[in-house]
Design a protein around this motif. Sequence first.
Motif, mmCIF file in Angstrom:
data_model
loop_
_atom_site.group_PDB
_atom_site.id
_atom_site.type_symbol
_atom_site.label_atom_id
_atom_site.label_comp_id
_atom_site.label_asym_id
_atom_site.label_seq_id
_atom_site.Cartn_x
_atom_site.Cartn_y
_atom_site.Cartn_z
ATOM 1 N N ALA A 851 91.295 -47.600 12.547
ATOM 2 C CA ALA A 851 90.513 -48.313 11.522
ATOM 3 C C ALA A 851 90.043 -49.677 11.998
ATOM 4 O O ALA A 851 89.260 -50.338 11.315
ATOM 5 N N LEU A 852 90.496 -50.130 13.157
ATOM 6 C CA LEU A 852 90.090 -51.459 13.645
ATOM 7 C C LEU A 852 88.596 -51.454 13.946
ATOM 8 O O LEU A 852 88.067 -50.475 14.467
ATOM 9 N N PRO A 853 87.910 -52.555 13.654
ATOM 10 C CA PRO A 853 86.450 -52.562 13.840
ATOM 11 C C PRO A 853 86.028 -52.370 15.291
ATOM 12 O O PRO A 853 84.950 -51.872 15.561
ATOM 13 N N TYR A 854 86.889 -52.760 16.236
ATOM 14 C CA TYR A 854 86.492 -52.649 17.640
ATOM 15 C C TYR A 854 87.130 -51.436 18.316
ATOM 16 O O TYR A 854 87.166 -51.354 19.531
ATOM 17 N N PHE A 855 87.620 -50.490 17.526
ATOM 18 C CA PHE A 855 88.239 -49.315 18.135
ATOM 19 C C PHE A 855 87.256 -48.510 19.008
ATOM 20 O O PHE A 855 87.620 -48.059 20.098
ATOM 21 N N PRO A 856 85.991 -48.325 18.576
ATOM 22 C CA PRO A 856 85.045 -47.622 19.461
ATOM 23 C C PRO A 856 84.926 -48.315 20.819
ATOM 24 O O PRO A 856 84.833 -47.667 21.859
ATOM 25 N N HIS A 857 84.947 -49.644 20.785
ATOM 26 C CA HIS A 857 84.837 -50.414 22.024
ATOM 27 C C HIS A 857 86.046 -50.165 22.921
ATOM 28 O O HIS A 857 85.935 -50.113 24.152
ATOM 29 N N VAL A 858 87.212 -49.996 22.296
ATOM 30 C CA VAL A 858 88.442 -49.737 23.053
ATOM 31 C C VAL A 858 88.304 -48.434 23.844
ATOM 32 O O VAL A 858 88.580 -48.382 25.048
ATOM 33 N N LEU A 859 87.844 -47.377 23.177
ATOM 34 C CA LEU A 859 87.687 -46.075 23.852
ATOM 35 C C LEU A 859 86.674 -46.172 24.988
ATOM 36 O O LEU A 859 86.871 -45.629 26.081
ATOM 37 N N GLU A 860 85.597 -46.911 24.703
ATOM 38 C CA GLU A 860 84.539 -47.042 25.699
ATOM 39 C C GLU A 860 85.051 -47.785 26.941
ATOM 40 O O GLU A 860 84.775 -47.399 28.079
ATOM 41 N N LEU A 861 85.807 -48.867 26.702
ATOM 42 C CA LEU A 861 86.354 -49.644 27.821
ATOM 43 C C LEU A 861 87.279 -48.781 28.676
ATOM 44 O O LEU A 861 87.229 -48.826 29.905
ATOM 45 N N MET A 862 88.114 -47.998 28.008
ATOM 46 C CA MET A 862 89.065 -47.178 28.756
ATOM 47 C C MET A 862 88.317 -46.173 29.635
ATOM 48 O O MET A 862 88.610 -46.029 30.828
#
Length: 1421
Positions: A851-862
């Motif tokens: 639910a974190l707003p930057y979760f999509p960014h987390v997946l992308e970074l990984m």
Amino acid sequence: MYFLSGWPKRLLCPVGSPAEPPFHIQTDSQRIFFAVLAPAHLSIWYSRPSVLIVTYKELAKSSTQFGSYKQVEWRPDSTMIAVSTANGYILFFHIVSARGEKYLYEPVYPKGSPQVKGTPHFKEEQYAPSLHLEMKKVLDLQAPIISLQSMLEDLLVATSDGLLHLIHWEGMTNGRKAINLCTVPFSVDLQSSRAGSFLGFEDVHVKDMEYCATLDGFAVVFNDGRVGFITPMSSKFTAELRGVWAQDVLDGTCVAVNNKYRLMAFGCASGSVQVYTVDNTTGAMQLSHKLELTPKQYPDIWNKTGAVKLIRWSPDNSVVMVTWEYGGLSLWSVFGAQLICTLGGDFAYRSDGTKKEPLKINSMSWGAEGYHLWVISGFGSQNVDVESDIKSSANQPGILQFQFIKSALTVNPCMSNQEQVLLQGEDRLYLNCGDASQAQNPRNSSAHSEHKPIREKSPFSDGSLDSQGLSTLLGHRHWHVVQISSTYLESNWPIRFSAIDKLGQNVAVVGKFGFAHYSLLTKKWKLFGNITQEQNMIVTGGLAWWNDFIVLACYNLNDHQEELRVYLRTSNLDNAFAHVTKVQAETLLLSVFRDMVILFRADCSICLYSIERKTDGLNTTASIQVLQEVSMSRYIPHPFLVVSVTLTSVRTETGITLKMPHQACDAESIMLNLAGQLIMMQRDRSGPQIREKDNSPNQRKLLPFCPPVVLAQSVENVWTTCRANKQKRHLLEALWLSCGGAGMKVWLPLFPRDHRKPHSFLSRRIMLPFHINIYPLAVLFEDALVLGAVNDTLLYDCLYTRGNAKEQLEVLFPFCVVERTSQIYLHHILRQLLVRNLGEQALLLAQSCAALPYFPHVLELMLHEVLEEEATSREPIPDPLLPTVAKFITEFPLFLQTVVHCARKTEYALWNYLFAAVGNPKDLFEECLMAQDLDTAASYLIILQNMEVPAVSRQHATLLFNTALEQGKWDLCRHMIRFLKAIGSGESETPPPTPTTQEPSSGGGFEFFRNRSISLSQSAETLPASKLNLQKTLSMPSGPSGKRWSKDSDSAENMYIDMMLWRHARRLLEEVRLKDLGCFAAQLGFELIGWLCKERTRAARVEDFVIALKRLHKDFLWPFPVIPISSISSPFKNGKYRIGGGEQLLKSQSADPFLNLETDPGVPSVPRSQSWLGSIGPTHQEIDTASSHGPQTQDAFLSPLLNKGDECSIGSATDLTETSSMVDGDWMMVDENFSTLSLTQSELEHISMELASKGPHKSQVQLRYLLHIFMEAGCLDWCVVIGLILREPSVINQVFGLTQSSEVDGEMLQNIKTGLHAIDRWASTDCPGYKPFLNVIKPQLQRLSDITEEQIQPEAFQPANKVPEQAASTRAEESRSSACHSSSPPGEAGNSSAASWTEGPMAGSQEEEPCQDGTYDCTVS
């Protein structure tokens, strides 16, 4: 940790010529006095204010005897100074107070200022003392002195003949002992045979050395570059000495030791610093880490710095400053995280890009508490033009003072359980939580107190509460700066500790004596009322907040007693309101965990106290009770080595939590940072306590502790929280460690899924390392963020001209500011778990954070990091991680976006590797289309264009284009048109660029024709002949879209696109979606008129006028016309109006809006009148005349006479179910007292009906615009439909005028006639509101019938007998429209109608009448 602030200050040396600049600076142990050496001068400076107190100048005669001064060393009690000279002498100076005047500098206060001269210690704090230097003793060592080192009561001197002299400060002659280094055996460790190798050379001597108290020995650098550690084998230094080599270092230049962390930093000629520690068991020297510049960060300078010149640890031992032979300063944390380096960025380059000379440093020393670095620089003579004035400030020898801000964690580590970042400067605090206080109203304290306990009282909150805190903590890049009270600072400088409470609303600071606290809500400081109480306490072990209380450990100077005190924030700051507990030994560290206070004392014991709030009467205090004492002396060699101590709920056995959830958050274990080693002591649960059911809470807390376990090495800071959140257990029950240059580590709990029994071979916790780019100062546990701070620089050199002598500092140095920063760490942890085959744990953790707003960014970074590493690897990877990561990401709905965003940000060469793992881009594109995610599909199209042949990308682009057209995604459609053209014209290598100009939407989205002036008000008679010529050249739109359509129009690619656009336009017309058609044409620059001309007899033909009319009403939110209430009213029944024949009036409309208006007080009511009916007769006459006179008179004036009487309401309704026709109109309220109105009732009714029968203004503009388009294209049947909706006879006149020209197709005329007939029939049954208008246009319709008869009869399309009927019905519609053209006021129309509409049998017959005689009569039953 430490951050530079502002520009450095320059302190000018008033004495001495430029030929004798100062070259060496050394501070005393308290860092209050600084000794500055010039070749024949010794000066003493005071730290605050930074002023010169006294200078000793050597006479010329003795100067030649002694040689120039070389080094200086202070006695620990600051009463003596030893100076070494070039010719092997040591000069001992006594520092004595001046006899006459005691103070050299005094502050001057304005009259009436609150400063009281009578307070204790006031003079010592405020004034710079007056001192004298007296040379007491000269000692000749007959060999050049290389190093001076103060060691408790002795002075250790190393000379170039290889001797170490131990000299007593007092009895120098008696206490002389010399040790020959050649007799000291050296080995790799202390365990090897006693007879180690000796130095073996006569000319080996010590080049630099420093004493380390906690290791009890000396770190030494020899002149041949070897480094080692010398330690006495017994307690006395005179005893046998042993040496240990550091085997890998052969080019040592200098050394500095860190007593708190037991580290020895050796500078090397290569420019790196090697940091060693001593192994506890073997005594060998172990390399801890290196401080070196990397070629990645400093490509042009990393190997050109020269040898390391100086190393200086800060007073709190948390950072080290390093400088090199060729200049430059760099600051590192204790375990090697780089904080500042002046060899890059704005420090090294001017604003015009030219390189600066790096700042060369001859000597440096830290000031009190590390707020200043005193530097003697070498740039005074080099960097200034020789021609410039000798006396200019730049050229005079001077001392530079760099100013620093540091994190509160360096001195008060109990701050680590907070989520705020707190930095302390010399006279101010920097907080990252100031936004919350600004958002609150300081006066509204009650509202604030409701807001405050949110985070504490709900430990199982779902995270929604914390998002408010998150926005506050991240907010913006600026700090909330709190200036420390000057009254407190004057007598208590420097600030030693600071702490902030959990909510970030209050801060407390501790100076030399006492403490003070500040509220961010009231913006006020609270100081001790009685200054004697303040001056009688010295805080020793830091301070912490517990709810509204300040907990601190202090030494009471009056009673000579160590105490633990608790002060309430809201009461006055006075010992009378404090709760005082006596403590046995000095407290070194203090920390608070939930309702427990933990003290670490100088006798190496840990004491646990419980703290609770007590209210007796009006006074609120806290009571403290001892819970448990734990002795640690077995494990801790020296109490000074303990960096931090804290209680945590972290433990290793997760199984206990499942059996006994209530114990999950008890104080489970003690975490102790011992010189960088993190030691954990858990409660010993092996005894019988666990199994006893009748356990009282007190007994449970008193469980003994197990022996300590080492968790990690090189630890600088530890973060843990006492909150609990079932959703985010991984993050909240983890332990976060900052490990300097090694990055961060997290000790993560592993939970069995669905409460299954955990595998016996699986560990309960796992330590995961990860690197972050910022220095961590706080961890936001639920938000998976690390907060930090970073130095930023601003150049101001452009403000100064080159010849300006004052420019020096501003040009040489940028202005330094500290900025807030934050970083996501979740992708590192997920990746580490996947590497270790803990995918299930990774999934649990990721789902808790989805639910974190930057979760999509987390997946992308990984995905991006793994792809870059594996795809660019030189060697083949045996076990690639990318397929695992790809499979992991598919578990989340953002999979498609993540992959395509990652690909777009990665170079093309890596795409094949990526899509081999995640799947074929064609399949992913189709998935996007199925999921209706068109923007992501468009991104995949760019990938396909680069990876596939043009035919494939065209096929997919066509699919996407059609879908985008269908969904009205106009931006995407424009891109797709450009894309398809690019593929066709062979530009397929480059993806379509983003459009540069975006046309602003005006006229309701029909902005395509905004460059053409259209006059829609012209009637048919006044139109010039050219306007009627349908065969005229079609006007091309100007603007970018027009050019696009005219260019390359004959190419196959354009033809292909046009075919798709035509197909879409045809569909829109067939489905009567005129509004969509208008948007489509305007947004895509579609040449609508030309296309309509071609399609006039095919797609652009109106098939069913009634359906078309209804659809337009719905699409444009246009109200159906209604008949004025007066023309259909019935006689009264029981005092209420009843409509007798209105059964069929509004059959197609919903009856919901028709409520009895008597219930609504907001609608003006009309008084009942007996003569009301009498006015209906004349009204019908007016209607008849109106209909017979044609389009000139369109308005029926209905004027009932009004008398005061019983009130009843009138109104009319429109068929707008959700949206009122008055959305854009102004609401008119009619005053009850009609006599004051200047308008007559009939005029008023006319105006109100005008308003009620019109739709929103935007719809009107759009309809008129479409009318113009269809008129130009010659689609007269559509013009008629729009004319009917707008109810404007002039439009119908214009159309019928055009029908007389010979170019008009007879089939179209016949279609119009049939259509109008159908509408008339529909109006008769379903919508009588249209009848008056149809009556008005009856004459034109008659004329149309004549034309169609002439045209049609030869071809025998239709029997002639239908025409009169058609004409009659048209006339009926005209007259009805005229009556309906004016309607009731908007207030009534929008709300409801008159009396309840009862349906009666009369309705049918009533509406057949007008069809026969062409007039509209209202029969009243």
